[in-house]
Design an enzyme around this catalytic site. Structure first.
Site, PDB file in Angstrom:
ATOM      1  N   GLU A  25      75.197  54.397  48.728  1.00  0.00           N
ATOM      2  CA  GLU A  25      76.214  53.350  48.857  1.00  0.00           C
ATOM      3  C   GLU A  25      75.551  51.993  49.148  1.00  0.00           C
ATOM      4  OE1 GLU A  25      80.565  53.958  50.221  1.00  0.00           O
ATOM      5  OE2 GLU A  25      79.595  53.149  51.996  1.00  0.00           O
ATOM      6  N   LYS A  50      87.209  51.728  60.099  1.00  0.00           N
ATOM      7  CA  LYS A  50      86.851  50.316  60.329  1.00  0.00           C
ATOM      8  C   LYS A  50      88.031  49.417  59.963  1.00  0.00           C
ATOM      9  CE  LYS A  50      83.642  46.667  59.239  1.00  0.00           C
ATOM     10  NZ  LYS A  50      82.425  46.194  58.614  1.00  0.00           N
ATOM     11  N   GLY A  92      80.387  50.162  57.740  1.00  0.00           N
ATOM     12  CA  GLY A  92      80.916  51.522  57.873  1.00  0.00           C
ATOM     13  C   GLY A  92      79.829  52.575  57.971  1.00  0.00           C
ATOM     14  N   ARG A  93      78.853  52.536  57.056  1.00  0.00           N
ATOM     15  CA  ARG A  93      77.814  53.586  57.058  1.00  0.00           C
ATOM     16  C   ARG A  93      76.769  53.355  58.138  1.00  0.00           C
ATOM     17  NH1 ARG A  93      78.205  50.720  52.604  1.00  0.00           N
ATOM     18  NH2 ARG A  93      76.549  49.332  51.913  1.00  0.00           N
ATOM     19  N   LYS A 142      89.662  53.535  43.615  1.00  0.00           N
ATOM     20  CA  LYS A 142      90.750  53.513  44.611  1.00  0.00           C
ATOM     21  C   LYS A 142      91.961  52.780  44.042  1.00  0.00           C
ATOM     22  CE  LYS A 142      87.805  52.910  48.737  1.00  0.00           C
ATOM     23  NZ  LYS A 142      87.514  52.028  49.872  1.00  0.00           N
ATOM     24  N   GLU A 185      93.005  58.039  52.815  1.00  0.00           N
ATOM     25  CA  GLU A 185      92.747  59.408  53.276  1.00  0.00           C
ATOM     26  C   GLU A 185      92.991  59.508  54.784  1.00  0.00           C
ATOM     27  OE1 GLU A 185      90.827  57.622  51.331  1.00  0.00           O
ATOM     28  OE2 GLU A 185      89.718  58.835  49.882  1.00  0.00           O
ATOM     29  N   HIS A 207      64.923  79.291  47.855  1.00  0.00           N
ATOM     30  CA  HIS A 207      65.387  80.423  47.041  1.00  0.00           C
ATOM     31  C   HIS A 207      66.456  79.993  46.055  1.00  0.00           C
ATOM     32  CE1 HIS A 207      63.106  83.208  49.593  1.00  0.00           C
ATOM     33  NE2 HIS A 207      63.388  82.308  50.530  1.00  0.00           N
TER      34      HIS A 207
END
Ligand code: F6P
Length: 504
Positions: A336, A191, A250-251, A477, A197, A367
């Site tokens: 978030e 965005k 963003g999400r 960050k 990253e 399990h």
């Protein structure tokens, strides 16, 4: 008490707490709390009857919704008002699906048309043979495409997509190993077009293309961003920049050009089906009132556990291998958005906010972690998600067993079992909800995701928090960026770790 919101919470906290088995004495319970919604991809049943919502809680939460101005808040989101108050932004992911303010819907349609044009050109060979796409993005710029591709491309896809998020070079190397550089495109999804990253991975992907004989690596890049100028400045040709609007968080961005890898792999028609499924859920959320509104009803149950009963986590188990990434998608969406300690007005919240979302895939998780759900000291409300139509073509025994196990777990959590030996006793009365889809397809997935988006928003409105900022991710960050810079000061523990790793 003069504050109607505080009064509504106090009323809710004072309600009796019958056991689930007692609640089921009401013959109308199932009809009231298990609803089937007809949607473009097939019906979905939302069964909230195995939660502790009863008539009194529903009335109490409806009073809370009234007190916090839920209808006004919902209307404001769809109208494109700047409800993300801390950032002064509108919240317009629904407009990407055609439901929202006219001008934003028009803009979204135009941007989707631009994306369709590029997808058609690539499919038509304008960029030569394209067999692979490395989609580089992180958080909301990766989780949605990763989920949709994993869920919907099991029968193969026109283009194979590798989604890479982590700055750990092992992630990108694993993608390189699966791609032929001569037939690979790179999508840089961000965005902001500034995320460390993503930009680091993008540079390394360009270097890999160059080292492997691609003369013009920038010519192999498509940028998906709300900051198109930055992408052009970075070196992507304007014709391969697919912008989206700033008011898409963003999400919440899968529906925008961030969905490009889905459109490229599956075709624009299937991407449109994803949007249609979500739009149908938008319409339901916009029109249904009170507990008949399924995302709002789910939020009532969520808050019953998180705020009234002190449950610190909630778990989601997809009894469908195709939805194995759904829990991690929900982790970002819910944590978030609603992992906040202050209200939208800046005052401290009045109680617990988002629980920790965790989960996995059934039957594997049975399990591994279900012991704690059945007999542990923590009460964890569970969502089960399953599909009636099988995704596999093996013997029907597989799918029959899968569904039987899913339903058995909900029944066991609720019923429990008495035993003389305490180690063998199950307390029961443990809540669960079940989302049962007729089948899994793009439209169903769109509706499922939109249901959770609206559920998250409804939770936020009832808690009076702003679901749409995420300042909590910034401090770490900033500190990471300061490492290695002159004058940076750290605590003794961090300094020692930096020194030992050679980063001081
Ligand atoms: O660090 C959090 C975050 O801002 C997420 O909200 C977002 O989805 C992700 O980083 C990626 O951001 P961008 O799309 O700008 O690269």
């Amino acid at each position: 008490m003069s504050d109607p919101v505080a009064a509504a919470w106090q009323q809710l906290a004072s309600l009796p707490r019958p056991r689930l088995s007692e609640l089921f004495a009401d013959p109308e319970r199932l009809a009231r709390l298990s609803s089937r919604l007809d949607l473009p991809g097939g019906a979905i049943r939302f069964d909230w009857s195995k939660t502790h919502l009863d008539a009194a809680h529903i009335a109490g939460f409806e009073a809370l919704a009234e007190a916090v101005g839920f209808k006004k808040a919902r209307g404001a989101m769809f109208a494109g008002e700047p409800i993300n108050v801390t950032e002064g932004r509108a919240v317009e992911h629904t407009a990407q699906r055609g439901i929202g303010r006219d001008s934003t819907v028009e803009e979204a349609n135009a941007l989707h048309a631009r994306m369709a044009g590029l997808v058609a050109a690539i499919h038509g060979g304008a960029l030569g043979e394209v067999r692979h796409l490395i989609h580089i993005g992180i958080g909301g710029s990766a989780l949605g495409p990763a989920l949709a591709l994993d869920a919907l491309t099991r029968d193969g896809a026109v283009v194979d997509v590798q989604v890479v998020a982590n700055i750990d070079g092992c992630a990108l190397e694993a993608a390189f190993a699966k791609c032929d550089p001569a037939t690979t495109l790179v999508a840089v999804a961000s965005k902001t077009f500034t995320t460390t990253e993503t930009m680091t991975n993008a540079m390394s992907a360009l270097a890999w293309l160059k080292e492997n004989g691609v003369e013009d690596p920038y010519g192999r890049v498509v940028a998906l961003t709300a900051n198109p100028e930055k992408a052009v400045e970075w070196g992507v040709d304007e014709t391969r920049v697919l912008p989206f609007t700033e008011s898409v968080g963003g999400r919440y961005s899968l529906w925008s050009s961030i969905g490009f890898p889905v459109a490229l792999a599956l075709g624009m028609d299937e991407f449109a089906e994803l949007l249609d499924g979500a739009a149908a859920m938008d319409r339901h959320f916009l029109q249904a009132e009170g507990a008949a509104n399924l995302p709002l009803r789910a939020a009532f149950a969520d808050l019953t556990y998180a705020r009234l009963r002190g449950c610190q986590t909630r778990a989601v188990f997809a009894y469908d291998e195709r939805l194995r990434l759904f829990p991690s998608y929900l982790q970002q969406l819910e944590m978030e958005s609603n992992g906040k300690a202050v209200k939208a007005d800046g005052h401290p919240v009045d109680g617990a906010t988002a629980p920790i979302t965790w989960g996995g895939v059934g039957t594997d998780a049975q399990h591994a972690v279900f012991q704690l759900l059945h007999q542990g000291t923590h009460v964890v409300p569970v969502d089960f998600i399953a599909c009636i139509a099988a995704g596999d073509e093996l013997s029907a025994e597989h799918h029959r067993n899968l569904l039987a196990n899913c339903f058995a777990q909900g029944a066991a959590l609720m019923a429990g079992k008495a035993a003389e030996d305490p180690a063998r006793a199950y307390p029961g009365d443990r809540p669960s909800a079940t989302i049962l889809c007729e089948e899994l397809n793009a439209a169903t997935l769109g509706a499922l995701i939109a249901f959770h988006e609206h559920r998250t928003f409804a939770n936020a409105v009832l808690m009076e928090i702003n679901a749409f900022d995420q300042f909590g991710v910034e401090l770490g960050k900033e500190i990471a960026k300061s490492i290695g810079t002159a004058g940076a000061q750290f605590d003794a523990s961090t300094s020692a770790l930096l020194a030992e790793a050679g980063l001081a």
